[in-house]
Scaffold this motif. Structure first.
Motif, PDB file in Angstrom:
ATOM      1  N   VAL A  19       0.836  -1.202   0.000  1.00  0.00           N
ATOM      2  CA  VAL A  19       0.000   0.000   0.000  1.00  0.00           C
ATOM      3  C   VAL A  19       0.872   1.254   0.000  1.00  0.00           C
ATOM      4  O   VAL A  19       0.586   2.228  -0.701  1.00  0.00           O
ATOM      5  N   ALA A  20       1.960   1.213   0.787  1.00  0.00           N
ATOM      6  CA  ALA A  20       2.881   2.350   0.809  1.00  0.00           C
ATOM      7  C   ALA A  20       3.485   2.586  -0.576  1.00  0.00           C
ATOM      8  O   ALA A  20       3.618   3.733  -1.031  1.00  0.00           O
ATOM      9  N   LEU A  21       3.844   1.503  -1.265  1.00  0.00           N
ATOM     10  CA  LEU A  21       4.374   1.627  -2.625  1.00  0.00           C
ATOM     11  C   LEU A  21       3.330   2.220  -3.570  1.00  0.00           C
ATOM     12  O   LEU A  21       3.647   3.048  -4.423  1.00  0.00           O
ATOM     13  N   ALA A  22       2.075   1.779  -3.417  1.00  0.00           N
ATOM     14  CA  ALA A  22       0.998   2.292  -4.274  1.00  0.00           C
ATOM     15  C   ALA A  22       0.824   3.793  -4.082  1.00  0.00           C
ATOM     16  O   ALA A  22       0.684   4.545  -5.060  1.00  0.00           O
ATOM     17  N   VAL A  23       0.860   4.246  -2.827  1.00  0.00           N
ATOM     18  CA  VAL A  23       0.656   5.669  -2.542  1.00  0.00           C
ATOM     19  C   VAL A  23       1.830   6.507  -3.043  1.00  0.00           C
ATOM     20  O   VAL A  23       1.639   7.573  -3.636  1.00  0.00           O
ATOM     21  N   GLY A  29      -4.925   8.079  -5.289  1.00  0.00           N
ATOM     22  CA  GLY A  29      -5.894   7.514  -6.235  1.00  0.00           C
ATOM     23  C   GLY A  29      -5.672   6.041  -6.511  1.00  0.00           C
ATOM     24  O   GLY A  29      -6.620   5.309  -6.837  1.00  0.00           O
ATOM     25  N   ALA A  30      -4.419   5.584  -6.380  1.00  0.00           N
ATOM     26  CA  ALA A  30      -4.129   4.164  -6.608  1.00  0.00           C
ATOM     27  C   ALA A  30      -4.862   3.283  -5.603  1.00  0.00           C
ATOM     28  O   ALA A  30      -5.183   2.128  -5.904  1.00  0.00           O
ATOM     29  N   VAL A  31      -5.136   3.819  -4.412  1.00  0.00           N
ATOM     30  CA  VAL A  31      -5.851   3.053  -3.376  1.00  0.00           C
ATOM     31  C   VAL A  31      -7.263   2.736  -3.834  1.00  0.00           C
ATOM     32  O   VAL A  31      -7.790   1.651  -3.576  1.00  0.00           O
ATOM     33  N   ARG A 210      -1.790  -3.387  -9.953  1.00  0.00           N
ATOM     34  CA  ARG A 210      -0.596  -4.222  -9.692  1.00  0.00           C
ATOM     35  C   ARG A 210      -0.443  -4.504  -8.207  1.00  0.00           C
ATOM     36  O   ARG A 210      -0.198  -5.630  -7.790  1.00  0.00           O
ATOM     37  N   ARG A 211      -0.569  -3.445  -7.393  1.00  0.00           N
ATOM     38  CA  ARG A 211      -0.374  -3.620  -5.956  1.00  0.00           C
ATOM     39  C   ARG A 211      -1.511  -4.431  -5.336  1.00  0.00           C
ATOM     40  O   ARG A 211      -1.301  -5.196  -4.400  1.00  0.00           O
ATOM     41  N   VAL A 273       5.410  12.957  -2.156  1.00  0.00           N
ATOM     42  CA  VAL A 273       4.396  13.007  -3.206  1.00  0.00           C
ATOM     43  C   VAL A 273       5.062  12.628  -4.520  1.00  0.00           C
ATOM     44  O   VAL A 273       5.904  13.358  -5.038  1.00  0.00           O
ATOM     45  N   GLY A 274       4.702  11.446  -5.038  1.00  0.00           N
ATOM     46  CA  GLY A 274       5.319  10.972  -6.273  1.00  0.00           C
ATOM     47  C   GLY A 274       6.794  10.710  -6.112  1.00  0.00           C
ATOM     48  O   GLY A 274       7.544  10.747  -7.073  1.00  0.00           O
TER      49      GLY A 274
END
Length: 398
Positions: A19-23, A29-31, A210-211, A273-274
């Motif tokens: 989840v940390a990687l997704a964020v 928005g990836a969540v 993916r995540r 951020v990013g």
């Protein structure tokens, strides 16, 4: 035990580091896309969980072989497509071994050591030694087979989830006023992501999917290997049990992790951020900014998460190896698996993530193609089960 074995393979570092990687890679928005795809993952888990029971192979000694390589091979043979079934079965077996060595093994040792090293600086530079100790512990369990795996995971998994979820809920409820704005940010950035995130809308969508799939394994079919060993006379019922996995894993636990990260982002020095690739360390820092002592507890939880995931994924790769080469050479696979425990603890996260994603996500290719041919048979089984269920024909145990 089948459910907890499957959950121990899905609930773990995918929920904490994933989840940390997704964020960090795709933004809040990836969540949204993680949770969205989880609904379809529940359907995929139902299909693979049911098929693993319908086409499992019971050996003379009472042991059971099951999972995608078997239902693809046996199921498609019964549909007069034996060559296609064998090709897909072999392809899946090769990929599940790779997935076991990567996502089910190297990623786990990599992230568990990264967090321990952060919380206990005295361990810095001792990655190889940590890997050797972890390999010894994993080896002690996997030699005992699935019965010992089931007994180990049914005790470890509920405890891990209870500790992690309790801390998450504490932070969420003490910051309840922020939840509406966090949900709004997650939904808005799912469709109109911040320009700073790489790839825009498509990048956020792909990152979330993916995540999510890495975390809950929906469509990958791996958890069905554990569900095939369940003692039941109703394959469809086991498929329904399998559906619980993605719901607990992604819709509940991953959302809690994302909420904690976003609630504490202003006080979290690792939140970018990013920004760069931050896994378990970002999540640990998020919890630490709200509960100062919790990162030490979380490092233990992460260790147990990774340990239980590794022993469950060993079993998945074990079945793939036996399908390809038989039981006589299983010591070779065990040696490779334990060697990868050590390798993962000293490798870089970026390389481990790329290899793990490639192996685990590729498992979905032969699995989903084969399942499409078997869906009519499963639909017939489901209709039969549902009609008997509504007619109260099942015995109720009290």
């Amino acid at each position: 035990q089948a459910l907890t074995s499957a959950l121990s393979g899905t609930i773990g570092l995918g929920n904490i580091a994933g989840v940390a990687l997704a964020v960090t890679l795709g933004g809040p928005g990836a969540v949204f896309w993680m949770m969205f795809i989880a609904i379809f993952s529940m359907s995929a888990k139902f299909v693979s969980g049911s098929l693993s029971q319908i086409y499992r192979k019971v050996n003379d000694d009472g042991t059971i072989d099951g999972g995608p390589m078997y239902y693809l091979d046996i199921g498609l043979s019964k549909l007069n497509k034996p060559k296609l079934g064998k090709v897909l079965g072999v392809m899946y077996a090769v990929l599940i071994i790779g997935g076991a060595l990567g996502g089910g093994n190297m990623f786990q040792s990599n992230q568990s050591f990264a967090l321990l090293e952060k919380e206990f600086p005295i361990l810095e530079g001792y990655g190889a030694l940590y890997g050797i100790i972890l390999a010894v512990l994993v080896g002690a369990v996997i030699i005992g087979g699935i019965s010992r795996i089931g007994k180990a995971t049914e005790k470890i998994v509920p405890l891990m989830v209870a500790i992690y979820v309790s801390a998450s809920l504490y932070i969420i409820f003490t910051n309840l006023g922020q939840i509406p704005s966090i949900v709004s940010t997650i939904v808005n950035e799912a469709f109109t992501p911040n320009a700073i995130y790489v790839g825009g809308f498509i990048g956020v969508l792909i990152t979330g999917i993916r995540r999510a799939v890495f975390s809950n394994e929906g469509g990958v079919g791996s958890a069905s290997i554990a569900h095939s060993a369940a003692k039941t006379d109703e394959p469809v019922r086991e498929g329904i049990v399998a559906m619980i996995g993605p719901f607990i894993d992604t819709i509940v636990v991953c959302f809690m992790t994302a909420s904690v990260i976003l609630i504490t982002k202003d006080a979290n020095p690792l939140y970018q951020v990013g920004g760069g690739i931050n896994g378990a360390e970002l999540t640990s820092a998020a919890f630490g900014s709200a509960i100062s002592w919790f990162p030490y507890i979380l490092s233990i939880v992460v260790f147990l998460f990774s340990f239980s995931t590794m022993i469950s994924w060993y079993y998945y790769g074990d079945k793939g190896w036996k399908y390809l080469f038989g039981s006589s050479s299983i010591k070779v696979y065990q040696g490779m698996y334990l060697g990868c425990v050590v390798l993962g603890s000293v490798a870089s996260l970026g390389n481990v993530i790329d290899f793990s994603d490639m192996m685990i996500l590729s498992c979905g290719f032969p699995n989903i193609i084969g399942c499409l041919f078997l869906l009519p048979i499963l639909k017939t089984k489901l209709d039969d089960y549902w009609s008997r269920y509504k007619a109260n024909e099942f015995q109720t145990y009290k």
